[in-house]
Scaffold this active site. Structure first.
Site, PDB file in Angstrom:
ATOM      1  N   GLU A 176       6.585  78.953  43.034  1.00 57.95           N
ATOM      2  CA  GLU A 176       5.580  78.104  42.049  1.00 57.95           C
ATOM      3  C   GLU A 176       4.561  78.798  41.315  1.00 57.95           C
ATOM      4  O   GLU A 176       3.506  78.314  41.190  1.00 57.95           O
ATOM      5  CB  GLU A 176       5.499  76.855  42.018  1.00 57.95           C
ATOM      6  CG  GLU A 176       6.596  76.025  42.604  1.00 57.95           C
ATOM      7  CD  GLU A 176       6.397  74.410  42.803  1.00 57.95           C
ATOM      8  OE1 GLU A 176       5.254  74.035  42.835  1.00 57.95           O
ATOM      9  OE2 GLU A 176       7.439  73.932  43.092  1.00 57.95           O
ATOM     10  N   GLU A 377      13.355  73.375  46.261  1.00 59.52           N
ATOM     11  CA  GLU A 377      12.787  72.294  46.493  1.00 59.52           C
ATOM     12  C   GLU A 377      13.312  71.287  45.693  1.00 59.52           C
ATOM     13  O   GLU A 377      13.650  71.655  44.562  1.00 59.52           O
ATOM     14  CB  GLU A 377      11.288  72.402  46.258  1.00 59.52           C
ATOM     15  CG  GLU A 377      10.411  73.068  47.199  1.00 59.52           C
ATOM     16  CD  GLU A 377       8.906  73.040  46.753  1.00 59.52           C
ATOM     17  OE1 GLU A 377       8.373  72.050  46.053  1.00 59.52           O
ATOM     18  OE2 GLU A 377       8.277  73.970  47.071  1.00 59.52           O
TER      19      GLU A 377
HETATM   20  O1  IFM Z   1       4.321  69.642  47.551  1.00 58.78           O
HETATM   21  C1  IFM Z   1       4.713  70.251  46.476  1.00 58.78           C
HETATM   22  C2  IFM Z   1       4.881  71.638  47.012  1.00 58.78           C
HETATM   23  O2  IFM Z   1       3.897  72.491  47.674  1.00 58.78           O
HETATM   24  C3  IFM Z   1       5.391  72.634  45.567  1.00 58.78           C
HETATM   25  N1  IFM Z   1       6.197  71.914  44.772  1.00 58.78           N
HETATM   26  C4  IFM Z   1       6.122  70.622  44.557  1.00 58.78           C
HETATM   27  C5  IFM Z   1       5.833  69.687  45.643  1.00 58.78           C
HETATM   28  C6  IFM Z   1       5.674  68.309  45.385  1.00 58.78           C
HETATM   29  O3  IFM Z   1       4.482  68.173  44.534  1.00 58.78           O
END
Ligand code: IFM
Length: 472
Positions: A176, A377
């Site tokens: 990200e 994710e």
């Molecule tokens: O916890 C975060 C992660 O580190 C990166 N993506 C989003 C998740 C939830 O906010």
């Protein structure tokens, strides 16, 4: 000892393709703790979280889920879940404390041990090199707005690949970069907490450059069979109405949220509209000849993180300039308005909308043919607690996961090349500026005792994995 029941029941409504990868994901600073052990130096998140007022309740990652000391137990939990894969990140300040020069063997050994235990448990390790924990020393020299940080990253990537390349087949350069650039350097709600919109755009470019340099460094060390990738939190952007003004607002956010990374990395170009839209913020003079072809060094797959969609409209004409907090969207002030989406929300106040995931996957199918996707994710925070029997019931999370996996299944049926799904997150952990107040884990962590308790969602996920699909 906690057990996880993974015996598949009958009645599978949506079966995933054979070989589909089922995983869980975490990140170093959010779970490891041991922040100053064995030569690890502060990262920007150590500094930021120790700065009063930056993180809720003054929480820090000093101890987190103490994974550094409980790693064997955590691998055991994953084995009982039945996951095929585990996505973790390497803490740069643990393996190269000053961000330059030789690597620290003790730090590398921790990750070798983790990887060996995973392999022994039959779990495939997927290593992310950067999940936001820049060595503080590199930030002190200028951080990501400085080109040299991209060069340092490539050196660091080479060290880690040299140490783990014989046993880790899957690599991701960045997690990200949008958050790292725009929450870190524009709105300042993430480390290092700077509020300089031009610096954020420079940082975004240097993430693209560092990604390309990192891919090259990895490929020069890793066996040919290794797979290299990038993970983006792509925004499923929707316009409130079909009006030209609202559609233009959506285009701006798509450029700043998605195409700012997708175009350099997959097409070796900067979006022309992005450069135009941000002309009052920067002239992009920091982009040097050749940078964009470096950024476009080919990858083997794209990681997609998705939680909720983004609804926008044109800013109201004549509305007073928005005061208050600095925006993470440089150049959109007075042009774009973010609209709260209707419907159910998670504890993060994020709308629950699995169609957004389907839309993203369909878009990638159409725009990036030949690029396999892994959902690196997806998950949700809810107000979980252990009941007097010591159980954690989280039906809302199960419903969220079910809906999003159904969207992935539908996208695959419609031709999207999605190879796997990594649930965020294995454990409750340090949720950045929210500290420990938001629980994303399918395993509950009592932070006072570090006791791990699989939630109902962990049992549910184990069943999904065992049956290779969603219960009907
Ligand atoms: O916890 C975060 C992660 O580190 C990166 N993506 C989003 C998740 C939830 O906010």
């Amino acid at each position: 000892m906690t057990t996880i029941d993974a015996s598949p029941a009958t009645g599978t409504a949506a079966r995933f393709p054979a070989g589909f990868r089922w995983g869980t994901a975490t990140a170093a600073y959010q779970i490891e703790g041991a922040a100053s052990l064995h030569g690890r130096t502060p990262s920007i998140w150590d500094t930021f979280s120790r700065t009063p007022g930056k993180v809720l309740n003054g929480d820090t990652g000093d101890i987190a889920a103490d994974h550094y000391h409980r790693m064997a137990q955590d691998v055991g939990l994953m084995k009982r879940l039945g996951v095929s894969d585990y996505r973790f990140s390497v803490a740069w300040p643990r393996v190269q404390p000053t961000g330059r020069g030789p690597a620290l063997q003790r730090g590398l050994d921790f990750y070798r041990d983790l990887v060996d235990r995973l392999l022994e448990a039959g779990i495939r390790p997927v290593a992310t090199l950067y999940h936001w924990d820049l060595p503080q020393e590199l930030e002190d020299r200028g951080g990501w707005p400085l080109r040299g940080t991209a060069e340092r990253f490539a050196e660091y990537a080479g060290h880690v690949a040299g140490a783990l390349g014989d046993r880790v087949a899957d690599w991701t350069t960045f997690n990200e970069p949008w958050c790292a650039a725009f929450l870190g350097y524009a709105s300042g709600v993430h480390a290092p907490g700077r509020t300089e919109p031009a610096a954020a755009l420079r940082a975004a470019h240097h993430f693209n450059l560092a990604h390309g340099l990192g891919v090259q460094a990895l490929r020069s060390v890793l066996p040919r069979s290794a797979e290299v990738s990038l993970t983006l939190n792509l925004h499923a952007v929707r316009a409130l109405t079909g009006s030209a003004a609202d559609l233009d607002a959506a285009r701006r956010i798509d450029a700043l949220g998605n195409r700012i990374f997708l175009d350099p990395v997959f097409h070796g170009r900067l979006p022309a509209d992005l450069v135009r839209d941000t002309a009052e913020v920067t002239d992009w003079g920091f982009v040097r000849d050749g940078d964009l072809s470096v950024a476009a060094t080919p990858v083997d797959w794209l990681g997609v993180n998705y939680y909720s969609p983004t609804l926008v409209a044109a800013a109201d004409p004549g509305a007073p300039a928005a005061g208050g907090d600095p925006s993470p969207w440089p150049g959109t002030e007075g042009r774009v308005r973010f609209v709260p989406a209707p419907g159910a929300r998670t504890a993060m106040d994020w709308p629950v909308d699995a169609d957004g995931l389907y839309e993203l996957l369909a878009r990638l199918r159409d725009e990036l043919p030949g690029v396999p996707v892994l959902i690196t994710e997806n998950g949700a925070a809810y107000e979980d607690y252990a009941d007097p029997e010591g159980e954690v019931h989280d039906p809302q999370r199960i419903a969220y996961l079910h809906g999003h996996l159904a969207a992935v299944h539908r996208a695959i049926a419609d031709g999207a090349d999605v190879r796997g799904y990594f649930l965020w997150s294995l454990l409750d952990n340090f949720e950045w500026a929210y500290g420990y107040s938001k629980r994303f884990g399918i395993v509950h962590v009592d932070f006072a005792t570090q006791r791990r308790t699989p939630k109902d969602s962990a049992h549910w996920y184990a069943d999904v994995i065992a049956r290779g699909g969603l219960p009907g």
